[in-house]
Design an enzyme around this catalytic site. Structure first.
Site, PDB file in Angstrom:
ATOM      1  N   GLU A 232       0.979  -1.057  -0.172  1.00 25.83           N
ATOM      2  CA  GLU A 232       0.285   0.235  -0.022  1.00 25.83           C
ATOM      3  C   GLU A 232       0.549   1.326   0.200  1.00 25.83           C
ATOM      4  OE1 GLU A 232      -2.906   0.116  -0.298  1.00 25.83           O
ATOM      5  OE2 GLU A 232      -3.641  -1.644   0.404  1.00 25.83           O
ATOM      6  N   CYS A 266      -2.650   9.248   2.919  1.00 23.41           N
ATOM      7  CA  CYS A 266      -2.083   8.755   1.158  1.00 23.41           C
ATOM      8  C   CYS A 266      -3.232   8.771   0.350  1.00 23.41           C
ATOM      9  CB  CYS A 266      -1.917   7.039   1.344  1.00 23.41           C
ATOM     10  SG  CYS A 266      -2.918   5.878   1.836  1.00 23.41           S
TER      11      CYS A 266
HETATM   12  P1  NAP Z   1       8.107   4.702   4.636  1.00 17.83           P
HETATM   13  O1  NAP Z   1       9.517   5.992   4.644  1.00 17.83           O
HETATM   14  O2  NAP Z   1       7.908   4.441   3.038  1.00 17.83           O
HETATM   15  O3  NAP Z   1       8.012   4.238   5.787  1.00 17.83           O
HETATM   16  C1  NAP Z   1       7.254   3.217   6.060  1.00 17.83           C
HETATM   17  C2  NAP Z   1       7.668   2.151   6.912  1.00 17.83           C
HETATM   18  O4  NAP Z   1       8.817   1.732   5.880  1.00 17.83           O
HETATM   19  C3  NAP Z   1       8.640   2.450   8.320  1.00 17.83           C
HETATM   20  O5  NAP Z   1       8.418   1.777   9.178  1.00 17.83           O
HETATM   21  C4  NAP Z   1       9.752   2.551   7.705  1.00 17.83           C
HETATM   22  O6  NAP Z   1      11.108   2.769   8.646  1.00 17.83           O
HETATM   23  C5  NAP Z   1       9.745   1.281   6.715  1.00 17.83           C
HETATM   24  N1  NAP Z   1      11.120   1.726   5.661  1.00 17.83           N
HETATM   25  C6  NAP Z   1      11.617   2.522   5.096  1.00 17.83           C
HETATM   26  N2  NAP Z   1      12.449   2.367   4.027  1.00 17.83           N
HETATM   27  C7  NAP Z   1      12.565   1.271   4.506  1.00 17.83           C
HETATM   28  C8  NAP Z   1      13.298  -0.127   3.469  1.00 17.83           C
HETATM   29  N3  NAP Z   1      14.617   0.392   2.721  1.00 17.83           N
HETATM   30  N4  NAP Z   1      12.969  -1.649   3.913  1.00 17.83           N
HETATM   31  C9  NAP Z   1      12.125  -1.657   4.468  1.00 17.83           C
HETATM   32  N5  NAP Z   1      11.433  -0.430   5.295  1.00 17.83           N
HETATM   33  C10 NAP Z   1      11.428   0.322   4.983  1.00 17.83           C
HETATM   34  O7  NAP Z   1       6.772   6.073   4.419  1.00 17.83           O
HETATM   35  P2  NAP Z   1       7.068   7.614   5.294  1.00 17.83           P
HETATM   36  O8  NAP Z   1       7.552   8.353   4.025  1.00 17.83           O
HETATM   37  O9  NAP Z   1       6.929   7.638   6.673  1.00 17.83           O
HETATM   38  O10 NAP Z   1       5.628   6.710   4.907  1.00 17.83           O
HETATM   39  C11 NAP Z   1       4.239   8.092   4.317  1.00 17.83           C
HETATM   40  C12 NAP Z   1       4.066   7.441   2.881  1.00 17.83           C
HETATM   41  O11 NAP Z   1       3.234   5.626   3.250  1.00 17.83           O
HETATM   42  C13 NAP Z   1       3.567   7.535   1.999  1.00 17.83           C
HETATM   43  O12 NAP Z   1       3.695   7.503   0.558  1.00 17.83           O
HETATM   44  C14 NAP Z   1       1.986   7.484   2.099  1.00 17.83           C
HETATM   45  O13 NAP Z   1       1.365   7.798   0.614  1.00 17.83           O
HETATM   46  C15 NAP Z   1       2.280   6.163   2.072  1.00 17.83           C
HETATM   47  N6  NAP Z   1       0.680   5.740   2.682  1.00 17.83           N
HETATM   48  C16 NAP Z   1       0.634   4.609   2.062  1.00 17.83           C
HETATM   49  C17 NAP Z   1      -0.851   4.506   2.926  1.00 17.83           C
HETATM   50  C18 NAP Z   1      -1.873   3.340   1.523  1.00 17.83           C
HETATM   51  O14 NAP Z   1      -3.108   2.922   2.329  1.00 17.83           O
HETATM   52  N7  NAP Z   1      -1.461   3.468   0.325  1.00 17.83           N
HETATM   53  C19 NAP Z   1      -1.526   4.851   3.956  1.00 17.83           C
HETATM   54  C20 NAP Z   1      -0.438   5.629   4.431  1.00 17.83           C
HETATM   55  C21 NAP Z   1       0.843   5.956   4.049  1.00 17.83           C
HETATM   56  P3  NAP Z   1      11.943   3.781   9.770  1.00 17.83           P
HETATM   57  O15 NAP Z   1      10.399   4.532   9.943  1.00 17.83           O
HETATM   58  O16 NAP Z   1      12.386   2.987  10.486  1.00 17.83           O
HETATM   59  O17 NAP Z   1      12.516   4.687   8.150  1.00 17.83           O
END
Ligand code: NAP
Length: 458
Positions: A232, A266
């Protein structure tokens, strides 16, 4: 990234947490694997009872849990309370519906496959890892955990590093509701440790909600291991306004869609695509309402927009706006960070966007709206579909033919007509294109982490 609670309203680090070391991570994975043997043999009725007890705990604890959410990521307190109650509702939804969603099916005529009896059953996969974001610290996790546990799976959570208190709250929640120890376990680990957990033979599948780079990384590890993944990811949802729309209602909803969760959703409407005939009127209403929003302390009940969750998140929003302005975008509202402590950004509306601006194609995760003027529905759909994302979409029109035309021409996981995108336990949720694959919620959500087993009897 340090695992810590930093109050986004002040920038102050409130508490840091020691990451789990290899031995503790191993202990927790082993616990989840062990719990699966117990949980898979329990009945739907038993699990439903524990789920309802879990929902009772959340409802009784709503004020404390909501304050924790707001403290860790800055959401206005009323929205935090709503998030906690929505979690309880989703838990009850799966408690009440899991058994029918996963009911066995029999062929009406088993002799057609030379059997006396033939059909399918849904069975749990085992331990599922959830990698989750901070923007809805409880809801994102619960919408995975409730169906997963009701199906008889157990869960491991790697939560975002900036919401450790929420992560630890969830670590205890299901056990307090009565689930066997280890049914749901938090791993306080960094993102670099995630691949090793996916590679662990006891972990059968992974779900990630988060950014596109994180999705690519998790999906490639899962692919190497031939393990099921659900992604997601981000979105840059279009919100289309056609001439027949009720403009005041569309503008009011557009503001809500853009600034809910301080603009960090999102499924927020991010690009407002308006027919030329009503563009000026819509923009006047929309900009007026964006300028009237109260930005301030998220603990204050009257605040509309609080801070962004992290300093780097606020800086990324500022970079996208500055890039557009430098390349000629017109600022109709906001356009900068206010001069105050914390990670605030003023609600912003940009017009005059051109394809060389990053904001046209990239997701902006903050209270920043882009408005586009289009000549007809074909141009509206072309602008709507031009990003690499395809999460959801909204269309405002009272013309039924036009509504149906957009339903079939928008490349998105959902279309909401004369409203804004909202997730409901009853409706599947997920995207296409770079917004990911797989579905959460509804019957589809609980089936993602099940084995559809064919049973044939001579
Ligand atoms: P993010 O950086 O991707 O972080 C999300 C999770 O992934 C965190 O637990 C993060 O851990 C982990 N993570 C980051 N890089 C990783 C990697 N290379 N390998 C494994 N795990 C990894 O996302 P964000 O920027 O905090 O959150 C916002 C994003 O989420 C936006 O793009 C938003 O649109 C999306 N989102 C999507 C939905 C949906 O349902 N489609 C819902 C809500 C949010 P750390 O915090 O330790 O880096």
């Amino acid at each position: 990234m340090a695992i810590a609670t930093v109050n986004p309203a002040t920038g102050e680090t409130l508490e840091t947490f020691e990451a789990h070391d290899g031995a503790e991570t191993e202990r927790r994975i082993a616990e989840a694997a062990e719990a699966f043997h117990t949980l898979r043999s329990t009945t739907f009725g038993q699990r439903a009872e524990w789920m309802h007890a879990t929902a009772d705990i959340l409802e009784a604890d709503v004020d404390r849990a909501a304050a924790m959410i707001t403290l860790e990521m800055g959401k206005p307190i009323a929205q935090s309370r709503a998030e906690v109650l929505k979690c309880a509702k989703n838990i009850r939804f799966y408690a009440d519906n899991a058994e029918s969603f996963l009911a066995a099916e029999q062929l009406a005529d088993p002799t057609s496959v030379a059997a006396s009896e033939a059909g399918t059953v849904w069975q749990p996969l085992g331990v599922v890892l959830a990698v989750m974001p901070w923007n809805y610290p409880l809801w994102q996790v619960i919408r995975f955990a409730a169906p997963a546990l009701m199906a008889g799976n157990t869960g491991l959570l790697k939560h975002a590093s900036n919401v450790p208190q929420s992560a630890l709250f969830l670590d205890e929640l299901f056990e307090k509701g009565g689930f066997p120890t280890g049914s749901f376990r938090t791993l306080l680990i960094g993102s670099r440790e995630v691949a090793a957990v996916i590679e662990d033979r006891r972990v059968k599948a992974v779900t990630l909600t988060g950014s596109e780079p994180a999705g690519r990384s998790v999906a490639s590890t899962a692919g190497q291991q031939i393990k099921k993944a659900v992604l997601e990811l981000g979105g840059s949802d279009p919100f289309i306004v056609m001439p027949s729309a009720d403009l005041e209602a569309a503008a009011a909803t557009a503001v809500k869609a853009r600034i809910s969760n301080n603009g960090q959703s999102c499924i927020a409407g991010k690009r407002f695509i308006v027919h030329a005939d009503v563009y000026d009127d819509f923009v006047r209403h929309f900009v007026g309402k964006m300028n009237a929003l109260k930005v301030g302390d998220p603990m204050d009940e009257s605040t509309d927009v609080g801070p962004l969750a992290t300093e780097s998140g606020r800086d990324e929003v500022a970079e996208l706006v500055d890039d557009a302005v430098l390349k000629g975008a017109e600022v109709l509202a906001g356009g900068s960070a206010p001069d105050r402590p914390g990670f605030y950004y003023t609600p912003t509306v940009l017009a005059g966007l051109t394809d060389d601006m990053r904001i046209v194609l990239e997701e902006v995760f903050g209270p920043v709206a882009s408005v586009y003027k289009v000549a007809d529905r074909e141009e509206a759909a072309r602008v709507a579909n031009q990003t690499t994302f395809g999460l959801s979409s909204a269309v405002w029109s009272t013309d039924e033919d036009e509504q149906d035309w957009f339903v079939s021409h928008l490349d998105a996981g959902a279309v909401f007509v004369n409203g804004m995108t909202v997730s409901y336990p009853e409706l599947p949720f997920g995207g296409v294109k770079d917004s990911g694959y797989g579905r959460e919620l509804a019957a589809a959500g609980i089936r993602e982490f099940c084995n559809l087993k064919t049973v044939w009897k001579a």
